[in-house]
Every structure is written in structure tokens, then in C-alpha cells.
Write a protein that holds these residues in place. Structure first.
Motif, PDB file in Angstrom:
ATOM      1  N   ASN A  99       0.816  -1.207   0.000  1.00  0.00           N
ATOM      2  CA  ASN A  99       0.000   0.000   0.000  1.00  0.00           C
ATOM      3  C   ASN A  99       0.855   1.264   0.000  1.00  0.00           C
ATOM      4  O   ASN A  99       0.519   2.259  -0.633  1.00  0.00           O
ATOM      5  CB  ASN A  99      -0.894   0.000   1.250  1.00  0.00           C
ATOM      6  CG  ASN A  99      -2.257   0.594   0.927  1.00  0.00           C
ATOM      7  OD1 ASN A  99      -2.515   0.951  -0.209  1.00  0.00           O
ATOM      8  ND2 ASN A  99      -3.105   0.671   1.919  1.00  0.00           N
ATOM      9  N   TYR A 122       2.162   1.701  -3.495  1.00  0.00           N
ATOM     10  CA  TYR A 122       1.073   2.089  -4.393  1.00  0.00           C
ATOM     11  C   TYR A 122       0.657   3.532  -4.131  1.00  0.00           C
ATOM     12  O   TYR A 122       0.282   4.265  -5.046  1.00  0.00           O
ATOM     13  CB  TYR A 122      -0.132   1.156  -4.208  1.00  0.00           C
ATOM     14  CG  TYR A 122      -1.324   1.614  -5.011  1.00  0.00           C
ATOM     15  CD1 TYR A 122      -2.446   2.155  -4.390  1.00  0.00           C
ATOM     16  CD2 TYR A 122      -1.335   1.524  -6.401  1.00  0.00           C
ATOM     17  CE1 TYR A 122      -3.533   2.602  -5.120  1.00  0.00           C
ATOM     18  CE2 TYR A 122      -2.410   1.969  -7.141  1.00  0.00           C
ATOM     19  CZ  TYR A 122      -3.506   2.507  -6.496  1.00  0.00           C
ATOM     20  OH  TYR A 122      -4.575   2.960  -7.225  1.00  0.00           O
ATOM     21  N   TYR A 123       0.719   3.948  -2.860  1.00  0.00           N
ATOM     22  CA  TYR A 123       0.258   5.302  -2.569  1.00  0.00           C
ATOM     23  C   TYR A 123       1.157   6.346  -3.224  1.00  0.00           C
ATOM     24  O   TYR A 123       0.671   7.382  -3.693  1.00  0.00           O
ATOM     25  CB  TYR A 123       0.164   5.579  -1.057  1.00  0.00           C
ATOM     26  CG  TYR A 123      -0.450   6.932  -0.859  1.00  0.00           C
ATOM     27  CD1 TYR A 123       0.356   8.036  -0.650  1.00  0.00           C
ATOM     28  CD2 TYR A 123      -1.819   7.106  -0.997  1.00  0.00           C
ATOM     29  CE1 TYR A 123      -0.220   9.297  -0.550  1.00  0.00           C
ATOM     30  CE2 TYR A 123      -2.383   8.352  -0.899  1.00  0.00           C
ATOM     31  CZ  TYR A 123      -1.579   9.443  -0.683  1.00  0.00           C
ATOM     32  OH  TYR A 123      -2.144  10.687  -0.609  1.00  0.00           O
ATOM     33  N   TYR A 182       0.112   6.540  -6.690  1.00  0.00           N
ATOM     34  CA  TYR A 182      -1.215   7.153  -6.766  1.00  0.00           C
ATOM     35  C   TYR A 182      -1.115   8.677  -6.634  1.00  0.00           C
ATOM     36  O   TYR A 182      -1.754   9.431  -7.375  1.00  0.00           O
ATOM     37  CB  TYR A 182      -2.085   6.578  -5.654  1.00  0.00           C
ATOM     38  CG  TYR A 182      -3.352   7.357  -5.389  1.00  0.00           C
ATOM     39  CD1 TYR A 182      -3.398   8.350  -4.415  1.00  0.00           C
ATOM     40  CD2 TYR A 182      -4.508   7.089  -6.102  1.00  0.00           C
ATOM     41  CE1 TYR A 182      -4.554   9.062  -4.176  1.00  0.00           C
ATOM     42  CE2 TYR A 182      -5.662   7.793  -5.864  1.00  0.00           C
ATOM     43  CZ  TYR A 182      -5.687   8.774  -4.902  1.00  0.00           C
ATOM     44  OH  TYR A 182      -6.842   9.482  -4.676  1.00  0.00           O
ATOM     45  N   GLU A 217      -1.185  10.144   5.191  1.00  0.00           N
ATOM     46  CA  GLU A 217      -0.698   8.804   4.860  1.00  0.00           C
ATOM     47  C   GLU A 217       0.565   8.452   5.632  1.00  0.00           C
ATOM     48  O   GLU A 217       0.774   7.299   6.008  1.00  0.00           O
ATOM     49  CB  GLU A 217      -0.436   8.748   3.337  1.00  0.00           C
ATOM     50  CG  GLU A 217       0.035   7.421   2.845  1.00  0.00           C
ATOM     51  CD  GLU A 217      -1.041   6.349   2.904  1.00  0.00           C
ATOM     52  OE1 GLU A 217      -2.234   6.726   2.997  1.00  0.00           O
ATOM     53  OE2 GLU A 217      -0.710   5.180   2.867  1.00  0.00           O
ATOM     54  N   SER A 222       0.648   5.153   7.895  1.00  0.00           N
ATOM     55  CA  SER A 222       1.457   4.007   7.496  1.00  0.00           C
ATOM     56  C   SER A 222       2.456   3.640   8.589  1.00  0.00           C
ATOM     57  O   SER A 222       2.648   2.466   8.929  1.00  0.00           O
ATOM     58  CB  SER A 222       2.187   4.387   6.201  1.00  0.00           C
ATOM     59  OG  SER A 222       2.625   3.265   5.529  1.00  0.00           O
ATOM     60  N   THR A 236      -7.065   5.865   8.929  1.00  0.00           N
ATOM     61  CA  THR A 236      -7.511   5.256   7.673  1.00  0.00           C
ATOM     62  C   THR A 236      -8.917   5.730   7.316  1.00  0.00           C
ATOM     63  O   THR A 236      -9.240   5.938   6.142  1.00  0.00           O
ATOM     64  CB  THR A 236      -7.496   3.718   7.792  1.00  0.00           C
ATOM     65  OG1 THR A 236      -6.210   3.306   8.247  1.00  0.00           O
ATOM     66  CG2 THR A 236      -7.796   3.072   6.475  1.00  0.00           C
ATOM     67  N   SER A 271      -8.575   8.968   5.635  1.00  0.00           N
ATOM     68  CA  SER A 271      -8.066   8.797   4.268  1.00  0.00           C
ATOM     69  C   SER A 271      -9.152   8.284   3.340  1.00  0.00           C
ATOM     70  O   SER A 271      -9.218   8.669   2.173  1.00  0.00           O
ATOM     71  CB  SER A 271      -6.900   7.812   4.270  1.00  0.00           C
ATOM     72  OG  SER A 271      -5.735   8.419   4.746  1.00  0.00           O
ATOM     73  N   CYS A 318     -10.462   9.972  -0.043  1.00  0.00           N
ATOM     74  CA  CYS A 318     -10.417   9.198  -1.290  1.00  0.00           C
ATOM     75  C   CYS A 318     -11.784   9.191  -1.963  1.00  0.00           C
ATOM     76  O   CYS A 318     -11.889   9.304  -3.180  1.00  0.00           O
ATOM     77  CB  CYS A 318      -9.980   7.763  -0.961  1.00  0.00           C
ATOM     78  SG  CYS A 318      -9.755   6.750  -2.408  1.00  0.00           S
ATOM     79  N   LEU A 334      -7.426   2.179  -4.602  1.00  0.00           N
ATOM     80  CA  LEU A 334      -6.968   2.633  -3.285  1.00  0.00           C
ATOM     81  C   LEU A 334      -8.008   2.335  -2.225  1.00  0.00           C
ATOM     82  O   LEU A 334      -7.699   1.915  -1.101  1.00  0.00           O
ATOM     83  CB  LEU A 334      -6.664   4.140  -3.330  1.00  0.00           C
ATOM     84  CG  LEU A 334      -5.898   4.660  -2.124  1.00  0.00           C
ATOM     85  CD1 LEU A 334      -4.500   4.084  -2.111  1.00  0.00           C
ATOM     86  CD2 LEU A 334      -5.840   6.164  -2.127  1.00  0.00           C
ATOM     87  N   TYR A 381      -7.554   0.111   1.075  1.00  0.00           N
ATOM     88  CA  TYR A 381      -7.846   0.588   2.430  1.00  0.00           C
ATOM     89  C   TYR A 381      -8.835  -0.339   3.130  1.00  0.00           C
ATOM     90  O   TYR A 381      -8.714  -0.639   4.320  1.00  0.00           O
ATOM     91  CB  TYR A 381      -8.433   2.005   2.382  1.00  0.00           C
ATOM     92  CG  TYR A 381      -7.423   3.115   2.166  1.00  0.00           C
ATOM     93  CD1 TYR A 381      -7.848   4.389   1.815  1.00  0.00           C
ATOM     94  CD2 TYR A 381      -6.062   2.890   2.298  1.00  0.00           C
ATOM     95  CE1 TYR A 381      -6.949   5.409   1.625  1.00  0.00           C
ATOM     96  CE2 TYR A 381      -5.148   3.912   2.098  1.00  0.00           C
ATOM     97  CZ  TYR A 381      -5.597   5.167   1.755  1.00  0.00           C
ATOM     98  OH  TYR A 381      -4.703   6.185   1.561  1.00  0.00           O
TER      99      TYR A 381
END
Lengths: 133, 543
Positions: A16, A19-20, A23, A59, A63, A85, A88, A92, A113, A117
Motif C-alpha cells: 500500500n 502504491y500510494y 497514486y 498517509e 502508514s 484510515t 483517508s 479518497c 486505493l 484501504y
């Protein structure tokens, strides 16, 4: 086994994180592209950019706390990470539904995403349950 | 009645709602209630009309093609069928690009903005925004732009610039000039560095002589000029000279110009009325005015005069310079006078040439009487590029002596101060000695007597000035440059006349400009050569 840390959660947190980064860069590039190609007045561009950067700021602790909680088998950081989260996820959803221009690529990235999550939250809940008991 | 009128007005105020349904949009439907040829989407066309079409001018009507999926109306003609018929299909067009717009929360993004219909309430605001010659496309940056211009830039307005009105403490320096008709308008400002001369008519009457402001000297000198705009430094306008013009036109220069003469009624005349003002403004090279002087022409107005003509002039001089009007920059401009001058004493190393307004190349100006000896002194300036010829008739009687006649004719032809040098360029400075061309003077005798001495005297009968010029400089902007000036005087023998008889000889003077420029050859830079040298041990160890 005596190890309570969840391996799937650790893998997911790691993936993640990577990937973030992708993103964030992709969404920023697309906002720049949209502002050049379409009519994007400044008072609509500012909230979109603010949401994107706020999500990036959230984030980092999210994380970090997830990693720390899972590795030290402590439920407090993991719980805090779960709370962040939720924030977030809200941001999102904004970028998915209420952005000024939602391109097809935006839909794909945000949906991915969101599912990441969601899966992460589920794994965190089971990990907390394992640590508490 | 009133309610129907109000409803109609209400409908007129709001624009018609835009059609967004692609099935009803038709761009080629131009004729109302008539079928447009080859327009397959026209609702006025019947099936028989469609059978006569050859093709569809508008094959597809879609919305914004950036959307991921949108409705499209497709029109085509089926030419296989007998008779041909139109096919109308409503399909969903899909944009395969990954960057197609899936959704938008900004409604105006996909449509053109509906313009605001002016109403009595918003008319002033619309006029402010769009009433000027230009307006910004972005409504937000429009406001930012006007805010940025409001704080004045201190560097820009701390000096006068060309064309800006010369400001005085209350308004600006007025130079009355005719605006629409010939009547004087006092609202014309004098522009900085704009040398102007205007003439206009003012209505006067002797009874109101001292009450008309524009006839009094005070009106033109009482407000002091600002040295720089937006400053408090003032420059007073001094009276340089006063010339009094009498009723029959004779002008007298007054010796003392410090006494202010105001108009007053005397013996049925209005005296000391301003007939002309000549402003001389001295400025520095940084756009600051340091001196202002006015030269007046005062005159008298008689009882019968209902209007007088006033003339105004303004000229600007830079401090510590001698104003010499240029005839081109740098090449001569056709129609401007050829600049000439004299070599100052100090030969053979002249320091600078003497050239001013009085030393110009001139030729004889033909007068209506055509008598050479009567009207001496009428000269015409030689203008660059204009070939001129002029002349007069000389009546020779028996009593005339040859030598003084020859001298007089030479004066008539050459004028009082015939210059020695001519400026090569229109902007040649007096101190650049090499920029001046000497005038070559030739003397030709008309009648060549080969073997006898020319003991009989010769009188000059014609002066021919030939100016040779060339094009100088770049191909696209050639400048005219004078290369050679030759003044040829042709003389003829004066034969003694029997007493009582007289002869008429024509005297001519002419100026001819000849273009001796060689055909221009464009020159190009040489092709760059590749200069590669290998190091001397490049092939070591083989060599």
C-alpha cells in the motif's frame, strides 16, 4: 504459534505504501493535465489540490503507526492507524465522486486505493482482536 | 394589454434555454420552415426531400467528445434503397481513452457560458466590465489587473515622456487649436517634445475687450509649469519678447519685455490683444522641464472686426544644445531641406562646421514680375529629392556696365551666402568633418572663342546644381546619402548694344538630384567550414 503479528497485514501495508506514492504522483499529474486542457477556475482547483495534499500528509503517520503496531504487537498504534484510515477513506471518496473532473483513470486509481484501504482495515481489526485477546 | 406586454418583456429579457438534446440539434437547419438541401437532420424535410439528397452535410451530432460515454445522433443516406431514404440512429458513443471525463461536478465545463442579458439593474456593472476596447477573458483576473495598475510606479511618472501633456499647477499647458471647425478650443494640451504650430479663429468684440481672457497675456503665462509630473517644483513662464503689430500689419519689437501689457480699449480700438504666442520650453535629457519662455505678438482689434486669427507655436529644446532640425536620420528624407554649412576659419584643420538655419542651400525663387533685378532676395530652399528649376528675365539696356551687372547676377543666382559644404547624411553633426561634402564649383563659358582672348566680359546666365546621391546601408532599409554636389555656372558674352536698344535674356537656376547608387548585391556569410585536425599521435603506434 507465539507470533501474533499478522503477515498478510504487513505485506499489504508495504504494498500500500508503494502504491500510494504512485497514486499521489499520478493524481497530481492528472490534475495538472486537467487544469491545462479543461476550463479549471482557481476556486475549484484549490480544494482539489488541498484534499490531495492532506491525504498525503495523513498517509505518513497512518502508514508508520500501522507498521509499528503490527510489528510490536501493540493495539494502540494500530487503533490510531485505523482511525486515520477512516479519514483517508473519506478523502479518497471525495476524489472519486466530488472532484471537479473525474476522469476514467481517476476512477480506477481511487477504486483500487479504496479497496486496498478496505482490506487493510479488515486485517487491522483482526490483528487488534488477536493482540487484545 | 399591460400584462401581455410584461410577459413578452419578461420573455425577451431571459435568453432562450439552450438545446442540449442531440436528437433535436441541427446545425445545417438555416432556413425557417423550409427544407435545407443535403441537411439530413432538418425537421422541415419530408421523405420526398430526403430522396433527392446526394449526401449528408452533417453526418453526426455529438456533445463534448471528451466525455467517456455520450449520446450521438448519426444521420446517413441509404442510397441502395429506391428511393433513397435517410437513416437516423441514436447511439452511445464511447471514448476509449483512459483520460476521458467520467463525471464532472462543474456544470459550466461542458457548455458555453450564457451571456448576461442587460437589465436596468446590471447595466452599469456590465458597461464597466465590457464597455472598454478590451476586456479579459477570465473574470477573476480582470479584478486583479485593475488593482495592480492602481499604485503608481514611481519610476515611470517621475519624468515627462514624449506625447504626455505638459502639466501646470491647475491643469495643463494649453495650446489653443481648431478642433472641429476653425474656432479656437482651449482644451488642447501641449504634448511634451511635440513641436506644434496651430492657427485658429476666436470671436471677439471691442466692447468685451478686457473681459475676454484669451486676449490677455496673463492667460498664457499665469499658471506655472510643473518641472516633472507629480511634483511640486514649478517653472514660471517668462516673457521672452513682445512684438506689437499695428493695424496695417507692421510689426515692431518692443525693447522692454518685462512690462505686462493688458488689453484695453483706446480710441475705439482694443489694443494689446494677443495675436500669437510662441512657447519655447527647455528640457533636460531626463525629461525634466527647466525653463519656459513665451514670445508674444500683440495687436489691435478694430470695432468692425468680429473675429481674429490667433497663431500658437510651441518648440522644445534640450539644454546646452543648439537645435538644428534634422533632414533625416540618418539618410535624407525626400522633401526635407538639404543641410549645408561653411568651413570655419582654422583651415586646414577645421574644428566644426558652421551650420544653422540661415545657411541652407537655396536657389532663386521665381516671382510674378519675373524681373531679376527687381525682386532680389526671394529664395527657395532646396529640398532633397525634388528637382527644381526657376528663373527670371534680365532686361539689358545699353547703359548697363558689364562688371557690376555680372556681380549682381551672381548674387541673384547664388544668393547672399552660398554654402561651401553640404551634409552627407540628414543627421550629420557639425563637428563630424568627414560627414560633409564640399560643393564643387565649375565655370563654363557658353561661347567658346578658340583663338582670341576672351576680353569681352562674361555674365553668368545659369546656375545648375547637380546633387549626386546614393543608397547606403542595408538592402531592406536603404538610406539616402549625398556623395557629390556640383554647382555649374554658365556664362555668356555680353555684347554691347547700340544705345536705346534693349535685350531680354533669360536667367535660369536648377537643381537636379541624380541617383548614382550601384545595384545592390546581397552578400551572404561564407559557409562554415569544418576544421577538424586529428592529434598528431592519433595513429600511434602504427605511424
Amino acid at each position: 504459534s507465539s507470533q501474533l503479528s499478522s503477515l498478510p497485514l504487513q505485506i499489504l501495508l508495504y504494498v500500500n505504501g508503494i502504491y500510494y506514492i504512485f497514486y499521489f504522483l499520478a493524481t497530481l499529474a492528472m490534475i495538472i493535465y486537467k487544469s491545462q486542457v479543461f476550463s479549471y477556475p482557481d476556486d475549484l482547483l484549490a480544494p482539489d489540490l488541498a484534499v490531495l495534499f492532506l491525504m498525503a500528509i495523513l498517509e505518513v503517520p497512518r502508514s508508520y503507526l500501522g507498521f509499528k503496531g503490527n510489528l510490536t504487537e501493540a493495539e494502540a498504534p494500530l487503533g490510531l492507524s485505523l482511525g486515520l484510515t477512516v479519514g483517508s477513506v473519506v478523502l479518497c471518496v471525495y476524489l472519486l465522486l466530488w472532484q471537479t473532473y473525474v476522469l476514467w483513470a481517476d476512477v480506477l486509481l481511487n477504486a483500487l486505493l479504496l479497496s486496498a484501504y478496505g482490506l487493510e482495515s479488515g486485517l487491522k481489526v483482526t490483528a487488534i482482536a488477536a493482540f487484545v485477546s | 394589454p399591460a400584462d401581455i406586454r410584461d410577459a413578452a418583456q419578461a420573455r425577451a429579457r431571459s435568453p432562450p434555454a439552450p438545446i442540449t438534446d442531440v436528437a433535436r440539434l441541427c446545425v445545417c437547419d438555416l432556413l425557417v420552415a423550409q427544407c435545407d438541401v443535403n441537411c439530413c437532420c432538418d425537421p422541415d424535410c419530408s421523405a420526398e426531400d430526403f430522396s433527392l439528397f446526394t449526401s449528408c452535410s452533417v453526418p453526426v451530432v455529438t456533445g463534448d467528445s471528451q466525455l467517456c460515454s455520450q449520446k450521438a445522433a448519426v444521420y446517413s443516406l441509404d442510397v441502395e434503397a429506391n428511393p433513397p431514404e435517410r437513416i437516423f440512429k441514436l447511439i452511445d458513443q464511447v471514448n476509449p481513452s483512459i483520460f476521458c471525463i467520467h463525471a464532472t461536478n462543474y456544470k459550466q465545463a461542458l457548455y458555453l457560458k450564457s451571456p448576461e442579458i442587460p437589465t436596468p439593474e446590471n447595466f452599469d456593472q456590465l458597461l464597466d466590465k465590457f464597455g472598454g476596447a478590451t476586456f479579459s477573458a477570465e473574470p477573476d483576473s480582470w479584478n486583479l489587473g485593475t488593482d495592480a495598475q492602481n499604485p503608481p510606479d514611481a519610476n515611470e511618472t517621475s519624468r515627462y515622456e514624449y506625447g504626455l501633456p505638459v502639466l501646470t499647477e491647475d491643469a495643463f499647458l494649453r495650446l489653443p487649436s481648431p478642433v472641429v471647425s476653425s474656432w479656437c478650443s482651449d482644451a488642447n494640451p501641449a504634448g511634451f517634445l511635440v513641436n506644434q504650430a496651430t492657427k485658429c479663429i476666436r470671436s471677439v468684440s471691442v466692447e468685451k475687450c478686457d473681459s475676454i481672457q484669451a486676449l490677455s497675456m496673463l492667460f498664457y503665462i499665469n499658471s506655472s509649469i510643473l518641472a516633472v509630473p507629480k511634483s511640486s517644483e514649478m517653472v514660471n513662464i517668462t516673457v521672452q519678447s513682445i512684438v506689437v503689430q499695428s493695424l496695417n500689419g507692421m510689426r515692431t519689437l518692443l525693447s522692454s519685455s518685462d512690462v505686462l501689457r493688458l488689453p484695453m480699449v483706446l480710441d475705439g480700438l482694443c489694443i494689446n490683444a494677443v495675436l500669437g504666442v510662441n512657447y519655447h520650453i527647455t528640457h533636460t535629457d531626463t525629461g525634466e522641464i527647466i525653463e519656459a519662455a513665451a514670445a508674444f505678438v500683440l495687436g489691435a482689434i478694430s470695432k468692425e472686426a468680429l473675429s481674429i486669427e490667433q497663431s500658437f507655436e510651441i518648440s522644445f529644446t534640450q539644454e546646452n544644445t543648439q537645435p538644428v532640425p534634422l533632414s533625416g536620420n540618418p539618410g535624407y528624407v525626400v522633401g526635407l531641406p538639404v543641410r549645408a554649412g561653411f568651413q570655419p576659419p582654422g583651415y586646414p584643420f577645421p574644428a566644426a562646421f558652421l551650420s544653422n538655419r540661415h545657411s541652407q542651400l537655396t536657389i532663386l525663387h521665381s516671382t510674378s514680375t519675373q524681373d531679376c533685378l527687381a525682386a532680389q532676395g526671394a529664395r527657395a530652399t532646396v529640398l532633397f529629392g525634388y528637382n527644381m528649376i526657376s528663373g527670371c528675365k534680365l532686361r539689358i539696356t545699353a547703359a548697363m556696365k558689364c562688371q557690376p551687372l555680372a556681380q549682381t547676377l551672381l548674387d541673384v543666382l547664388k544668393g547672399q551666402s552660398f554654402p561651401e559644404y553640404v551634409a552627407s547624411f540628414g543627421n550629420s553633426q557639425a563637428q563630424d568633418v568627414l560627414d560633409w561634402v564640399p560643393i564643387t564649383q565649375l565655370l563654363i563659358s557658353e561661347q567658346m572663342i578658340p583663338h582670341t582672348l576672351q576680353s569681352s566680359c562674361q555674365i553668368p546666365v545659369s546656375l545648375a546644381i547637380e546633387v549626386k546621391w546614393t543608397k547606403y546601408g542595408s538592402l531592406v532599409n536603404p538610406q539616402a546619402r549625398i556623395v557629390n554636389v556640383t554647382a555649374t555656372i554658365t556664362t555668356t558674352t555680353l555684347k554691347q548694344l547700340p544705345s536705346g536698344r534693349e535685350r531680354i535674356i533669360p536667367i535660369t537656376s536648377s537643381v537636379v538630384f541624380t541617383d548614382i547608387s550601384s545595384p545592390a548585391e546581397p552578400s551572404y556569410k561564407a559557409w562554415p567550414t569544418i576544421d577538424i585536425k586529428l592529434p598528431f599521435d592519433f595513429f600511434y603506434p602504427f605511424v
